[in-house]
Scaffold this motif. Structure first.
Motif, PDB file in Angstrom:
ATOM      1  N   GLU A  85       0.827  -1.205   0.000  1.00 34.98           N
ATOM      2  CA  GLU A  85       0.000   0.000   0.000  1.00 34.98           C
ATOM      3  C   GLU A  85       0.863   1.258   0.000  1.00 34.98           C
ATOM      4  O   GLU A  85       0.529   2.255  -0.652  1.00 34.98           O
ATOM      5  CB  GLU A  85      -0.952  -0.024   1.197  1.00 34.98           C
ATOM      6  N   ASP A  86       1.990   1.210   0.708  1.00 36.37           N
ATOM      7  CA  ASP A  86       2.885   2.361   0.746  1.00 36.37           C
ATOM      8  C   ASP A  86       3.500   2.630  -0.622  1.00 36.37           C
ATOM      9  O   ASP A  86       3.659   3.789  -1.030  1.00 36.37           O
ATOM     10  CB  ASP A  86       3.993   2.121   1.778  1.00 36.37           C
ATOM     11  N   ARG A  87       3.814   1.551  -1.364  1.00 33.71           N
ATOM     12  CA  ARG A  87       4.491   1.720  -2.655  1.00 33.71           C
ATOM     13  C   ARG A  87       3.526   1.910  -3.825  1.00 33.71           C
ATOM     14  O   ARG A  87       3.840   2.643  -4.770  1.00 33.71           O
ATOM     15  CB  ARG A  87       5.379   0.499  -2.949  1.00 33.71           C
ATOM     16  N   LEU A  88       2.375   1.249  -3.785  1.00 35.83           N
ATOM     17  CA  LEU A  88       1.540   1.164  -4.982  1.00 35.83           C
ATOM     18  C   LEU A  88       0.157   1.788  -4.868  1.00 35.83           C
ATOM     19  O   LEU A  88      -0.500   2.010  -5.885  1.00 35.83           O
ATOM     20  CB  LEU A  88       1.369  -0.314  -5.388  1.00 35.83           C
ATOM     21  N   ILE A  89      -0.310   2.045  -3.658  1.00 32.86           N
ATOM     22  CA  ILE A  89      -1.658   2.586  -3.492  1.00 32.86           C
ATOM     23  C   ILE A  89      -1.539   4.043  -3.055  1.00 32.86           C
ATOM     24  O   ILE A  89      -1.015   4.344  -1.979  1.00 32.86           O
ATOM     25  CB  ILE A  89      -2.473   1.800  -2.443  1.00 32.86           C
TER      26      ILE A  89
END
Length: 221
Positions: A13-17
């Motif tokens: 979630e930190d990288r892609l969302i």
């Protein structure tokens, strides 16, 4: 210490969302209103959104609204003339969902209908409405087989059907389970397997919501 799969969810979630104020407020509103915290995760919501975009769906049916978190993820992928109909049994949940949908500015595209989903589906069938392009089934599991039968009648070739929570921590393989939710999921999968119009598979998932999975199918000619 957090389980490793929760840490991985955080990493994804930190990288892609992308951070999203509206969706964060939706989850806060759901908690404040006492709704059960059983929404899809952000990564799963983004997956649904991407699947809707890949399909190029104009019409979405969601069975099981809760507070509208997954509703918003999917509705955001619709074109301007697209529509989403979501079915919710609990009036309070439906009211919270409508408020959240309004917060997201999607009232013109996403409609929440309150009442027994089987009755709502029957009404749509009798009305002869235009088939849906994408159907997400995420409601009470004992009725999953009935929902799938209705979904097929409200589909056309190419319609994508997704069923959530079909692994249930591995209990799906428990043939002697006394849990009606497990029986509902097993009957749902058996129906998918027996239906010649469907090409289907399922994937196991692990993450913040524990061990579960999705069923995915497409309606064939």
């Amino acid at each position: 210490m957090m389980p490793i799969w929760t840490q991985v969810d955080d990493y994804i979630e930190d990288r892609l969302i992308e951070a999203d104020r509206v969706l964060s407020e939706v989850l806060s509103a759901n908690r404040r209103e006492g709704l059960p915290e059983i929404d899809v995760t952000a990564a799963q919501g983004k997956l649904l959104q991407l699947l809707v975009r890949m399909k190029g769906a104009r019409r979405i049916l969601e069975i099981g609204t809760l507070g509208g978190y997954s509703t918003i993820w999917m509705a955001r992928a619709l074109p301007e003339d697209g529509t989403l109909v979501s079915l919710e049994l609990e009036p309070h949940h439906a009211d919270v969902a409508r408020s959240n949908i309004a917060l997201a500015g999607l009232e013109a595209q996403a409609e929440v209908r309150t009442g027994d989903a089987r009755a709502s589906l029957e009404e749509m069938e009798k009305a002869g409405i235009e088939p849906f392009d994408f159907i997400f089934i995420d409601a009470d599991k004992p009725n999953n087989p009935a929902y799938l039968k209705s979904a097929l009648r409200l589909s056309r070739p190419g319609t994508v059907i997704i069923g959530d929570n079909i692994v249930r921590g591995g209990e799906v393989v428990g043939r002697h389970s006394t849990d009606p939710r497990v029986h509902g999921v097993r009957a749902f999968i058996d129906l998918m397997a027996a239906e010649a119009r469907l090409s289907a598979t399922a994937i196991q998932t692990v993450g913040r919501k524990g061990y579960d999975g999705f069923a995915l199918a497409i309606v064939q000619d």
